[in-house]
Design a protein around this motif. Structure first.
Motif, mmCIF file in Angstrom:
data_model
loop_
_atom_site.group_PDB
_atom_site.id
_atom_site.type_symbol
_atom_site.label_atom_id
_atom_site.label_comp_id
_atom_site.label_asym_id
_atom_site.label_seq_id
_atom_site.Cartn_x
_atom_site.Cartn_y
_atom_site.Cartn_z
ATOM 1 N N ASP A 86 0.817 -1.218 0.000
ATOM 2 C CA ASP A 86 0.000 0.000 0.000
ATOM 3 C C ASP A 86 0.848 1.264 0.000
ATOM 4 O OD1 ASP A 86 -2.448 1.379 -0.009
ATOM 5 O OD2 ASP A 86 -2.416 1.571 2.176
ATOM 6 N N GLN A 87 1.945 1.261 -0.735
ATOM 7 C CA GLN A 87 2.735 2.464 -0.971
ATOM 8 C C GLN A 87 3.299 3.100 0.302
ATOM 9 O OE1 GLN A 87 3.282 3.285 -4.190
ATOM 10 N NE2 GLN A 87 1.912 1.661 -4.866
ATOM 11 N N GLY A 88 3.339 2.356 1.373
ATOM 12 C CA GLY A 88 3.875 2.886 2.617
ATOM 13 C C GLY A 88 2.822 3.379 3.589
ATOM 14 N N LEU A 89 1.671 3.803 3.084
ATOM 15 C CA LEU A 89 0.610 4.298 3.966
ATOM 16 C C LEU A 89 0.036 3.176 4.814
ATOM 17 C CD1 LEU A 89 -1.256 6.703 1.502
ATOM 18 C CD2 LEU A 89 0.312 7.320 3.356
ATOM 19 N N GLY A 90 -0.326 2.077 4.157
ATOM 20 C CA GLY A 90 -0.862 0.940 4.884
ATOM 21 C C GLY A 90 0.186 0.297 5.778
ATOM 22 N N GLU A 91 1.440 0.314 5.322
ATOM 23 C CA GLU A 91 2.516 -0.297 6.107
ATOM 24 C C GLU A 91 2.771 0.497 7.390
ATOM 25 O OE1 GLU A 91 2.500 -1.985 2.183
ATOM 26 O OE2 GLU A 91 2.511 0.112 2.808
ATOM 27 N N LEU A 92 2.649 1.816 7.312
ATOM 28 C CA LEU A 92 2.763 2.630 8.523
ATOM 29 C C LEU A 92 1.625 2.303 9.482
ATOM 30 C CD1 LEU A 92 3.959 4.899 10.218
ATOM 31 C CD2 LEU A 92 2.723 6.548 8.786
ATOM 32 N N SER A 93 0.446 2.111 8.946
ATOM 33 C CA SER A 93 -0.697 1.712 9.774
ATOM 34 C C SER A 93 -0.466 0.336 10.390
ATOM 35 C CB SER A 93 -1.976 1.708 8.928
ATOM 36 O OG SER A 93 -3.100 1.388 9.712
ATOM 37 N N ASP A 94 0.128 -0.576 9.621
ATOM 38 C CA ASP A 94 0.484 -1.896 10.157
ATOM 39 C C ASP A 94 1.415 -1.751 11.355
ATOM 40 O OD1 ASP A 94 -0.937 -3.095 8.097
ATOM 41 O OD2 ASP A 94 0.833 -3.589 6.911
ATOM 42 N N ALA A 95 2.461 -0.933 11.187
ATOM 43 C CA ALA A 95 3.451 -0.764 12.249
ATOM 44 C C ALA A 95 2.818 -0.170 13.505
ATOM 45 C CB ALA A 95 4.602 0.118 11.758
ATOM 46 N N ALA A 96 1.947 0.812 13.333
ATOM 47 C CA ALA A 96 1.279 1.427 14.482
ATOM 48 C C ALA A 96 0.387 0.419 15.195
ATOM 49 C CB ALA A 96 0.465 2.633 14.018
ATOM 50 N N THR A 97 -0.305 -0.407 14.426
ATOM 51 C CA THR A 97 -1.186 -1.421 15.011
ATOM 52 C C THR A 97 -0.385 -2.462 15.784
ATOM 53 O OG1 THR A 97 -2.831 -1.128 13.264
ATOM 54 C CG2 THR A 97 -2.886 -3.214 14.473
ATOM 55 N N VAL A 98 0.740 -2.883 15.216
ATOM 56 C CA VAL A 98 1.583 -3.873 15.876
ATOM 57 C C VAL A 98 2.188 -3.294 17.159
ATOM 58 C CG1 VAL A 98 3.713 -5.203 15.651
ATOM 59 C CG2 VAL A 98 2.051 -5.189 13.788
ATOM 60 N N LEU A 99 2.578 -2.023 17.114
ATOM 61 C CA LEU A 99 3.094 -1.393 18.326
ATOM 62 C C LEU A 99 2.010 -1.338 19.406
ATOM 63 C CD1 LEU A 99 5.348 -0.007 19.850
ATOM 64 C CD2 LEU A 99 4.722 2.152 18.741
ATOM 65 N N ASP A 100 0.788 -1.017 19.003
ATOM 66 C CA ASP A 100 -0.326 -1.046 19.960
ATOM 67 C C ASP A 100 -0.463 -2.435 20.586
ATOM 68 O OD1 ASP A 100 -1.028 1.597 19.505
ATOM 69 O OD2 ASP A 100 -2.585 1.114 18.036
ATOM 70 N N TRP A 101 -0.344 -3.450 19.753
ATOM 71 C CA TRP A 101 -0.523 -4.827 20.221
ATOM 72 C C TRP A 101 0.526 -5.197 21.263
ATOM 73 C CZ3 TRP A 101 2.428 -9.266 20.268
ATOM 74 C CH2 TRP A 101 1.750 -10.476 20.480
ATOM 75 N N VAL A 102 1.785 -4.907 20.955
ATOM 76 C CA VAL A 102 2.851 -5.295 21.886
ATOM 77 C C VAL A 102 2.800 -4.435 23.153
ATOM 78 C CG1 VAL A 102 4.693 -3.820 20.931
ATOM 79 C CG2 VAL A 102 5.280 -5.993 22.018
ATOM 80 N N GLN A 103 2.355 -3.196 23.031
ATOM 81 C CA GLN A 103 2.189 -2.366 24.221
ATOM 82 C C GLN A 103 1.077 -2.910 25.116
ATOM 83 O OE1 GLN A 103 1.727 1.505 22.315
ATOM 84 N NE2 GLN A 103 3.675 2.166 23.179
ATOM 85 N N GLY A 104 0.071 -3.515 24.500
ATOM 86 C CA GLY A 104 -1.005 -4.099 25.283
ATOM 87 C C GLY A 104 -0.532 -5.216 26.195
ATOM 88 N N TYR A 105 0.520 -5.911 25.771
ATOM 89 C CA TYR A 105 1.092 -6.985 26.581
ATOM 90 C C TYR A 105 2.226 -6.501 27.480
ATOM 91 C CZ TYR A 105 -1.534 -10.534 24.050
ATOM 92 O OH TYR A 105 -2.554 -11.303 23.531
#
Length: 227
Positions: free
Chosen positions: A76-95
């Motif tokens: 996704d041209q970097g836009l979706g990948e940035l969203s992926d990274a933010a979501t993954v960071l949220d996930w690991v912060q949750g734990y």
């Protein structure tokens, strides 16, 4: 080092997670190179950075961007990948809700995404950018850069010429007290194919000197009541 599946913006994201035994351990997120250029979470540079942080006791996570490996979605041209990274960071912060701070590390495209994430997430206290693609993407969003970090690139990089990295990064403004360290690995190419050990040495040396300062800054903020 369990495999994990994380719900992402475009479907599941495949990752590999190494938790820490310390409930206050910092978090490290590792981002791979361009999905359309062979980048994935098992690339040698990504695996090396993952191990560097894991061995230092960080809660460490690497993952495949959308459309790579078992991760769903498409590039996704970097836009979706940035969203992926933010979501993954949220996930690991949750734990790791007691995590003292976070670091982000990335290679090439992953370095670009990581530095964008840095601008959006004040809890990220440092970064490692390996061969940032300054000739392919705009880095003017670093205005100013809010955290100290290190940039490492190779003198024989044919994909991102070292002089281009130096030209772009020399113009980046930083907040007061922030410093961007740059290291050039002689004869190394974009993938650091024959120089992964030298790259690792630069990263280890930087973390050895920088992490105590991050811990000190965090303690001072806690004492003064600042975030």
């Amino acid at each position: 080092m369990p495999d994990v599946i994380i719900p992402g913006p475009a479907g599941r994201l495949e990752g590999r997670y190494s938790p820490s035994e310390d409930p206050t351990a910092p978090i490290a997120l590792i981002l791979h190179a361009h999905p359309l250029g062979g980048g994935h979470m098992e690339n040698p540079s990504v695996d090396m950075m993952y191990d560097v942080f894991r061995k230092r006791g960080f809660a460490t996570l690497r993952f495949n961007f959308r459309g790579v490996g078992r991760s769903q979605g498409s590039y996704d041209q970097g836009l979706g990948e940035l969203s992926d990274a933010a979501t993954v960071l949220d996930w690991v912060q949750g734990y790791n809700q007691g995590a003292r701070f976070c670091w982000v590390a990335g290679h090439s495209f992953g370095a670009w995404v990581g530095m964008q994430l840095l601008m959006r997430r004040p809890e990220i206290a440092g970064f490692i950018s390996v061969a940032p693609p300054t000739n392919m993407y705009d880095f003017t969003f670093l205005a100013p850069c809010p955290a100290s970090g290190i940039i490492v690139h190779g003198s024989a990089d044919k994909i991102v010429p070292p002089e281009d990295v130096e030209r772009v990064m020399s113009k980046v403004r930083v907040q007061k007290g922030i410093e961007i360290t740059t290291e050039v690995v002689p004869d190394a190419n974009h993938l650091f194919s024959e120089h992964l050990d030298v790259l690792e040495g630069h990263i280890e040396t930087y973390l050895e000197s920088r992490l105590p300062l991050v811990e000190k800054e965090r303690s001072e903020r806690t004492i003064t009541g600042k975030r």
